[in-house]
Design a protein around this motif. Structure first.
Motif, PDB file in Angstrom:
ATOM      1  N   ASN A 106     -31.164  14.198  57.151  1.00 19.74           N
ATOM      2  CA  ASN A 106     -32.331  13.489  56.621  1.00 19.74           C
ATOM      3  C   ASN A 106     -32.656  13.862  55.170  1.00 19.74           C
ATOM      4  O   ASN A 106     -33.756  13.626  54.705  1.00 19.74           O
ATOM      5  CB  ASN A 106     -33.540  13.752  57.510  1.00 19.74           C
TER       6      ASN A 106
ATOM      7  N   ALA B 200     -33.468   4.877  54.861  1.00 26.01           N
ATOM      8  CA  ALA B 200     -32.587   5.069  56.018  1.00 26.01           C
ATOM      9  C   ALA B 200     -32.192   3.726  56.622  1.00 26.01           C
ATOM     10  O   ALA B 200     -31.043   3.537  57.038  1.00 26.01           O
ATOM     11  CB  ALA B 200     -33.264   5.952  57.065  1.00 26.01           C
TER      12      ALA B 200
ATOM     13  N   TRP C  24     -35.995  14.057  50.678  1.00 27.78           N
ATOM     14  CA  TRP C  24     -35.948  13.502  52.022  1.00 27.78           C
ATOM     15  C   TRP C  24     -35.490  12.064  51.920  1.00 27.78           C
ATOM     16  O   TRP C  24     -35.695  11.407  50.905  1.00 27.78           O
ATOM     17  CB  TRP C  24     -37.337  13.555  52.676  1.00 27.78           C
TER      18      TRP C  24
END
Length: 151
Positions: free
Chosen positions: A116, A137, A131
């Motif tokens: 992550n 994502a 992050w």
């Protein structure tokens, strides 16, 4: 390929090499640690440090090259030099390619430092570790592993 034997390349070394590029200023089309790079330049530079040379030098490209050409040039180049893996299997030391909208080619790349977290360069920012936000994502289109790196 010249330089270091692939048996010496592992996830820890890839992440450490990528972290050596942190704070390198953004510079479109460049690949010089400490002086300037873009996301592809970061990947090219890390590859060259690990393996002794870049696998290929890309032709000049504009910030909108992927949309202009409507082809998966970044994916195709990665397929020539890295091992494609499912995006869900990507982990520290692997490369992720992102597409910003459905139907558009992937045009941003990053090196994972954890499932992550990533190191990447983008316009207006020095190379940073951050992050991976959910919005990013969801845009992960492809994942690749460096040559000689095991699961």
């Amino acid at each position: 390929m010249t330089g270091v034997a692939s048996a010496e390349i592992n996830r820890t070394r890839i992440v450490a090499t990528a972290r050596g590029w942190l704070r390198t200023p953004y510079h479109h089309q460049a690949a010089v640690k400490g002086a300037g790079c873009d996301c592809l330049g970061l990947l090219r530079g890390v590859f060259a440090e690990l393996y002794g040379a870049e696998p290929e030098v890309p032709p000049p490209y504009t910030p909108s090259w992927a949309e202009d050409r409507a082809c998966e040039a970044l994916r195709d180049a990665a397929r020539r030099h890295l091992a494609e893996i499912p995006t869900g299997e990507a982990d520290a030391g692997d490369v992720i390619l992102f597409r910003w909208r459905d139907g558009l080619p992937a045009k941003h790349c990053a090196i994972l430092t954890a499932r992550n977290r990533m190191i990447h360069a983008y316009d207006g920012h020095a190379v940073a570790e951050s992050w991976i936000p959910d919005a990013w994502a969801r845009r992960a289109a492809y994942a690749f592993r460096f040559p000689g790196v095991d699961q």
